[in-house]
Design an enzyme around this catalytic site. Structure first.
Site, short mmCIF file in Angstrom:
data_model
loop_
_atom_site.label_atom_id
_atom_site.label_comp_id
_atom_site.label_asym_id
_atom_site.label_seq_id
_atom_site.Cartn_x
_atom_site.Cartn_y
_atom_site.Cartn_z
N CYS A 106 0.82 -1.20 0.00
CA CYS A 106 0.00 0.00 0.00
C CYS A 106 0.86 1.27 0.00
CB CYS A 106 -0.99 -0.07 1.17
SG CYS A 106 -2.44 0.97 0.97
N HIS A 107 0.80 2.07 1.08
CA HIS A 107 1.57 3.31 1.18
C HIS A 107 2.97 3.09 1.74
CE1 HIS A 107 -2.49 5.00 0.78
NE2 HIS A 107 -1.92 6.14 0.45
#
Length: 180
Positions: A106-107
């Site tokens: 994800c991030h």
């Protein structure tokens, strides 16, 4: 294998911590929660507070050399906080310097950008990181999971919680290869 799960004291996307953690345990590994502070880590379900998790070890008091792999869960705030912590960034960089496999979802690749370990690599992430990764010298792809073995350390990345099953299978396979 001892596997470090590095998170900031708050902001980690809970499912991106708990599912890979359970997958590692189920595979017979020892997951270890590492953070920048002792105490507990506050998990989140997107922007809402979720559960807390006890910190096992603190960055600066442990070393990458005591682990066989590193998992970086996402969440928007989590990697943003990690990338501003010099000890956390150095901890991540050390895994790459030692040729130890790293998995990020994800991030989480924001922390990899700060550690300057994505140049020349192919990876995926949450779509909003695309430009940041490209500006840091990486090639960004929109794939469920991407395994990049360019360089001394294998890097396994995924985009989002929907990719967790593929992410867990990929990082466990690569960590097992590294263990020999």
């Amino acid at each position: 294998m001892r596997i470090a799960f590095l998170t900031a004291p708050e902001g980690v996307e809970q499912v991106e911590l708990t599912e890979p953690w359970q997958a590692a345990k189920d595979a017979g590994h020892e997951p270890v929660l590492v953070s920048t502070q002792s105490g507990e880590v506050q998990g989140f379900h997107h922007l809402d507070k979720a559960d807390t998790f006890p910190v096992d070890e603190v960055v600066g008091e442990t070393s990458a050399g005591s682990f066989g792999g590193l998992v970086l869960p996402g969440g928007v705030a989590n990697p943003d906080l990690l990338r501003t912590d010099e000890k956390a960034v150095a901890f991540v960089r050390d895994f790459f310097a030692q040729g130890t496999p790293v998995a990020a979802i994800c991030h989480a690749p924001w922390t990899l950008v700060e550690a300057d370990v994505v140049r020349g690599r192919v990876l995926t992430s949450w779509p909003s990181l695309r430009t940041d990764l490209q500006n840091a010298g990486a090639t960004w792809v929109d794939e469920q999971v991407k395994v990049c073995d360019h360089g001394d350390s294998t890097l396994i990345t995924s985009r989002k919680p929907d990719d967790l099953e593929a992410f867990c299978a990929a990082f466990l396979a690569e960590f097992d290869k590294a263990a020999g």
